[in-house]
Scaffold this motif. Structure first.
Motif, PDB file in Angstrom:
ATOM      1  N   GLU A 387       6.302  -2.070  -6.947  1.00  0.00           N
ATOM      2  CA  GLU A 387       6.258  -0.983  -6.134  1.00  0.00           C
ATOM      3  C   GLU A 387       6.053  -1.074  -4.391  1.00  0.00           C
ATOM      4  OE1 GLU A 387       3.443   1.127  -8.985  1.00  0.00           O
ATOM      5  OE2 GLU A 387       4.718   2.650  -8.163  1.00  0.00           O
ATOM      6  N   SER A 388       6.656  -0.157  -3.880  1.00  0.00           N
ATOM      7  CA  SER A 388       6.494  -0.462  -2.393  1.00  0.00           C
ATOM      8  C   SER A 388       5.112   0.179  -2.008  1.00  0.00           C
ATOM      9  CB  SER A 388       7.597   0.393  -1.436  1.00  0.00           C
ATOM     10  OG  SER A 388       7.246   1.673  -1.932  1.00  0.00           O
ATOM     11  N   PRO A 389       4.579  -0.344  -1.124  1.00  0.00           N
ATOM     12  CA  PRO A 389       3.200  -0.133  -0.585  1.00  0.00           C
ATOM     13  C   PRO A 389       3.103   1.546  -0.354  1.00  0.00           C
ATOM     14  CG  PRO A 389       3.962  -2.081   0.455  1.00  0.00           C
ATOM     15  CD  PRO A 389       5.105  -1.601   0.050  1.00  0.00           C
ATOM     16  N   ASN A 390       4.045   1.785   0.278  1.00  0.00           N
ATOM     17  CA  ASN A 390       3.989   3.360   0.665  1.00  0.00           C
ATOM     18  C   ASN A 390       3.922   4.233  -0.652  1.00  0.00           C
ATOM     19  OD1 ASN A 390       3.906   3.059   3.436  1.00  0.00           O
ATOM     20  ND2 ASN A 390       6.056   3.293   3.822  1.00  0.00           N
ATOM     21  N   SER A 391       4.671   3.892  -1.615  1.00  0.00           N
ATOM     22  CA  SER A 391       4.913   4.618  -2.872  1.00  0.00           C
ATOM     23  C   SER A 391       3.373   4.674  -3.538  1.00  0.00           C
ATOM     24  CB  SER A 391       5.796   4.094  -3.813  1.00  0.00           C
ATOM     25  OG  SER A 391       7.284   4.053  -3.365  1.00  0.00           O
ATOM     26  N   ILE A 392       2.822   3.471  -3.448  1.00  0.00           N
ATOM     27  CA  ILE A 392       1.532   3.456  -4.222  1.00  0.00           C
ATOM     28  C   ILE A 392       0.576   4.173  -3.428  1.00  0.00           C
ATOM     29  CG2 ILE A 392      -0.207   1.767  -4.505  1.00  0.00           C
ATOM     30  CD1 ILE A 392       1.563  -0.320  -4.910  1.00  0.00           C
ATOM     31  N   ILE A 393       0.463   4.156  -2.199  1.00  0.00           N
ATOM     32  CA  ILE A 393      -0.307   5.043  -1.350  1.00  0.00           C
ATOM     33  C   ILE A 393      -0.320   6.561  -1.612  1.00  0.00           C
ATOM     34  CG2 ILE A 393      -1.160   5.630   0.976  1.00  0.00           C
ATOM     35  CD1 ILE A 393      -2.023   2.946  -0.041  1.00  0.00           C
ATOM     36  N   LYS A 394       0.870   7.001  -1.823  1.00  0.00           N
ATOM     37  CA  LYS A 394       1.441   8.271  -2.026  1.00  0.00           C
ATOM     38  C   LYS A 394       1.051   8.560  -3.527  1.00  0.00           C
ATOM     39  CE  LYS A 394       5.029   8.946   1.535  1.00  0.00           C
ATOM     40  NZ  LYS A 394       6.457   9.115   1.675  1.00  0.00           N
ATOM     41  N   LYS A 395       1.254   7.891  -4.405  1.00  0.00           N
ATOM     42  CA  LYS A 395       0.943   8.014  -5.868  1.00  0.00           C
ATOM     43  C   LYS A 395      -0.570   8.222  -6.057  1.00  0.00           C
ATOM     44  CE  LYS A 395       1.086   4.735  -8.779  1.00  0.00           C
ATOM     45  NZ  LYS A 395       1.431   3.604  -9.637  1.00  0.00           N
ATOM     46  N   LEU A 396      -1.192   7.540  -5.457  1.00  0.00           N
ATOM     47  CA  LEU A 396      -2.854   7.533  -5.374  1.00  0.00           C
ATOM     48  C   LEU A 396      -3.472   8.647  -4.489  1.00  0.00           C
ATOM     49  CD1 LEU A 396      -3.759   3.595  -5.849  1.00  0.00           C
ATOM     50  CD2 LEU A 396      -3.572   5.617  -7.437  1.00  0.00           C
ATOM     51  N   LYS A 397      -2.648   9.112  -3.576  1.00  0.00           N
ATOM     52  CA  LYS A 397      -3.025  10.395  -2.515  1.00  0.00           C
ATOM     53  C   LYS A 397      -3.841   9.748  -1.578  1.00  0.00           C
ATOM     54  CE  LYS A 397      -2.093  13.840  -5.874  1.00  0.00           C
ATOM     55  NZ  LYS A 397      -2.657  15.437  -6.537  1.00  0.00           N
ATOM     56  N   LEU A 398      -3.620   8.425  -1.215  1.00  0.00           N
ATOM     57  CA  LEU A 398      -4.793   7.830  -0.052  1.00  0.00           C
ATOM     58  C   LEU A 398      -4.163   8.025   1.113  1.00  0.00           C
ATOM     59  CD1 LEU A 398      -5.428   4.640  -2.279  1.00  0.00           C
ATOM     60  CD2 LEU A 398      -6.706   6.637  -2.209  1.00  0.00           C
ATOM     61  N   GLY A 399      -3.084   8.668   1.576  1.00  0.00           N
ATOM     62  CA  GLY A 399      -2.793   9.025   2.837  1.00  0.00           C
ATOM     63  C   GLY A 399      -1.016   9.281   3.047  1.00  0.00           C
ATOM     64  N   SER A 400      -0.640   9.101   4.069  1.00  0.00           N
ATOM     65  CA  SER A 400       0.806   9.294   4.369  1.00  0.00           C
ATOM     66  C   SER A 400       1.452   7.818   4.237  1.00  0.00           C
ATOM     67  CB  SER A 400       0.929   9.945   5.812  1.00  0.00           C
ATOM     68  OG  SER A 400       0.473   9.107   6.732  1.00  0.00           O
ATOM     69  N   ASN A 401       0.970   6.708   4.749  1.00  0.00           N
ATOM     70  CA  ASN A 401       1.885   5.612   4.465  1.00  0.00           C
ATOM     71  C   ASN A 401       0.571   4.374   4.456  1.00  0.00           C
ATOM     72  OD1 ASN A 401       0.920   4.488   7.414  1.00  0.00           O
ATOM     73  ND2 ASN A 401       2.382   6.324   7.883  1.00  0.00           N
ATOM     74  N   PHE A 402       1.086   3.156   4.417  1.00  0.00           N
ATOM     75  CA  PHE A 402       0.380   2.173   3.957  1.00  0.00           C
ATOM     76  C   PHE A 402      -0.365   1.484   5.418  1.00  0.00           C
ATOM     77  CE2 PHE A 402      -1.139  -1.416   1.739  1.00  0.00           C
ATOM     78  CZ  PHE A 402      -0.807  -2.681   2.400  1.00  0.00           C
ATOM     79  N   THR A 403       0.082   1.705   6.371  1.00  0.00           N
ATOM     80  CA  THR A 403      -0.528   1.177   7.788  1.00  0.00           C
ATOM     81  C   THR A 403      -1.790   2.151   7.895  1.00  0.00           C
ATOM     82  OG1 THR A 403       1.551   0.435   8.556  1.00  0.00           O
ATOM     83  CG2 THR A 403      -0.055   0.762  10.044  1.00  0.00           C
ATOM     84  N   LYS A 404      -1.563   3.526   7.755  1.00  0.00           N
ATOM     85  CA  LYS A 404      -2.665   4.299   8.134  1.00  0.00           C
ATOM     86  C   LYS A 404      -3.770   4.267   7.154  1.00  0.00           C
ATOM     87  CE  LYS A 404      -0.069   8.038  10.685  1.00  0.00           C
ATOM     88  NZ  LYS A 404       0.555   9.461  10.740  1.00  0.00           N
ATOM     89  N   TYR A 405      -3.377   3.899   5.884  1.00  0.00           N
ATOM     90  CA  TYR A 405      -4.505   3.580   4.819  1.00  0.00           C
ATOM     91  C   TYR A 405      -5.217   2.522   5.274  1.00  0.00           C
ATOM     92  CZ  TYR A 405      -6.557   2.018   0.693  1.00  0.00           C
ATOM     93  OH  TYR A 405      -7.529   1.273  -0.269  1.00  0.00           O
TER      94      TYR A 405
END
Length: 429
Positions: A387-405
């Motif tokens: 999966e793409s990093p942004n998809s994982i972050i949004k799925k786990l509700k950890l932020g808007s994108n991978f960099t901000k996380y």
């Protein structure tokens, strides 16, 4: 007879003073009297003329210089050797230690040095700047640029204005601190322009060594002053402001130079701009051609490799064969029987952090000098999870994108590196 200042022979009579004829040099404006003979030299002339014979200036000078020579030397050598004896005696006197160490000789050297300096100034000349401070404001950068245009050093700067005018502000203090001579004029339309014209028309009388002059004003009436200064043999630059630019017009050659007040630099001509653009285009063309050549080499090698594999697998079962699709631009290999890959599933933040930490640790162990960017870390994460990093972050509700996380996580730190961010992980306890 020559001018004692510039040694010009161009002069005219300028009245009399104390029964002496006064002369005015046409070249530098120096006033001087006709040189008179020393008293001792006049007496020698009278003594040797007997009231009838005329003695030339050269002969009189020689007579005064050799009056103390031994008479037997002159008789012995004869009149033909008269000048030779004089030169020999003079050299012996001048080169003697007493003469070289005397105060008279020191004064003579000082006088020669001063005359050489005056002659050098006359030959080199200076530049002069006339500023209508009510019409045009020059900052220090503009002034330095104007000085760089002139071939002669800018030594005299004169500003004209009604310094009581409140609209000028503290410009008089600024200009005075920069070495300007301030000329005050009464209130009135074109008052500063009129004073500039009157002063500039006789500029050579006050500054005989001036060669170049900068007339700084946008008023069209100063055109008359520029013409007059040209007629006096000066190199004239008319400096005017148009918008946010200064236009410096060389009235002798017709060349116009532009200076940007906003950027504090010269505005290049069209020819100067075209040349670097052509160089950039040529460089990019060479770079693109080199990349295309490299791509062609890679494609050729890849195609040759595919042809070898095809011949090698001709006798293999149909299900194990590799199917190759080759077109004009690239060659793509596809396996007939796809191998199912197993991906790691990320269910919470703790698993994600551990996986990212392991990826960073493995990369640093294998390539210690490699700087790991955010995009590179995301690519490695996608290989493992599918999966793409942004998809994982949004799925786990950890932020808007991978960099901000990564920025918000205490486990990782980001450091700007050009247009990318470099990722590092803190040591785990």
């Amino acid at each position: 007879m020559k001018c004692p200042l510039c040694e010009s022979t161009s002069y005219y009579k300028n009245g009399r003073s104390n029964d002496q004829q006064n002369y005015l040099c046409k070249n530098c404006g120096k006033q001087f009297f006709e040189p008179s003979l020393p008293c001792s030299l006049e007496m020698d002339l009278l003594a040797n003329s007997n009231g009838h014979t005329k003695v030339s200036m050269a002969d009189a000078s020689e007579l005064s210089l050799v009056k103390n020579l031994p008479e037997e030397k002159i008789i012995e050598q004869g009149l033909g050797s008269f000048n030779f004896i004089l030169a020999e005696e003079l050299l012996q006197t001048i080169l003697s230690p007493d003469c070289l160490e005397s105060a008279v000789f020191s004064q003579l050297l000082l006088r020669i040095q001063q005359e050489n300096e005056i002659r050098n100034k006359l030959e080199t000349g200076i530049s002069l700047l006339l500023l209508d401070a009510e019409n045009l404001k020059l900052d220090i950068n503009s002034e330095l640029f104007l000085a760089s245009i002139c071939k002669s050093p800018l030594q005299v700067k004169i500003a004209f204005a009604n310094w009581k005018n409140l609209n000028i502000g503290k410009q008089d203090i600024e200009l005075y601190n920069r070495g300007y001579q301030l000329v005050h004029v009464p209130e009135g339309k074109n008052s500063a322009d009129a004073k500039m014209i009157a002063f500039g028309a006789s500029i050579l009388r006050s500054y005989p060594t001036v060669k170049e002059i900068l007339v700084c004003s946008s008023d069209g009436i100063l055109n008359h002053l520029c013409n007059e200064l040209q007629n006096q043999g000066l190199i004239v630059y008319w400096v005017r402001r148009q918008g946010q630019d200064l236009h410096i017009d060389n009235r002798n050659t017709g060349k116009i130079t532009y200076y940007s007040l906003l950027m504090a630099t010269e505005v290049p001509s069209f020819e100067k701009v075209i040349e670097p653009i052509q160089d950039l285009i040529k460089t990019e063309e060479e770079s693109i051609n080199a990349k295309l050549n490299s791509l062609v080499d890679v494609a050729t090698s890849f195609q040759e490799r595919c042809e070898i594999n095809i011949k090698h697998n001709l006798n293999q079962p149909e299900k194990d064969k590799l199917i190759y699709v080759v077109d004009n631009s690239f060659t793509e290999c596809i396996k007939g029987q796809e191998k199912q890959e197993e991906f790691t599933e990320i269910s919470n933040r703790e698993i994600l952090d551990k996986l990212l930490f392991k990826i960073i640790q493995d990369i640093h162990i294998n390539s210690p000098q490699t700087k790991l960017s955010v995009s590179k870390l995301g690519t490695e994460l996608r290989k493992i999870t599918g999966e793409s990093p942004n998809s994982i972050i949004k799925k786990l509700k950890l932020g808007s994108n991978f960099t901000k996380y990564l920025e918000s996580s205490p486990t990782f730190t980001l450091k700007a590196s050009g247009k990318e961010y470099e990722v590092t992980a803190l040591l785990r306890e």
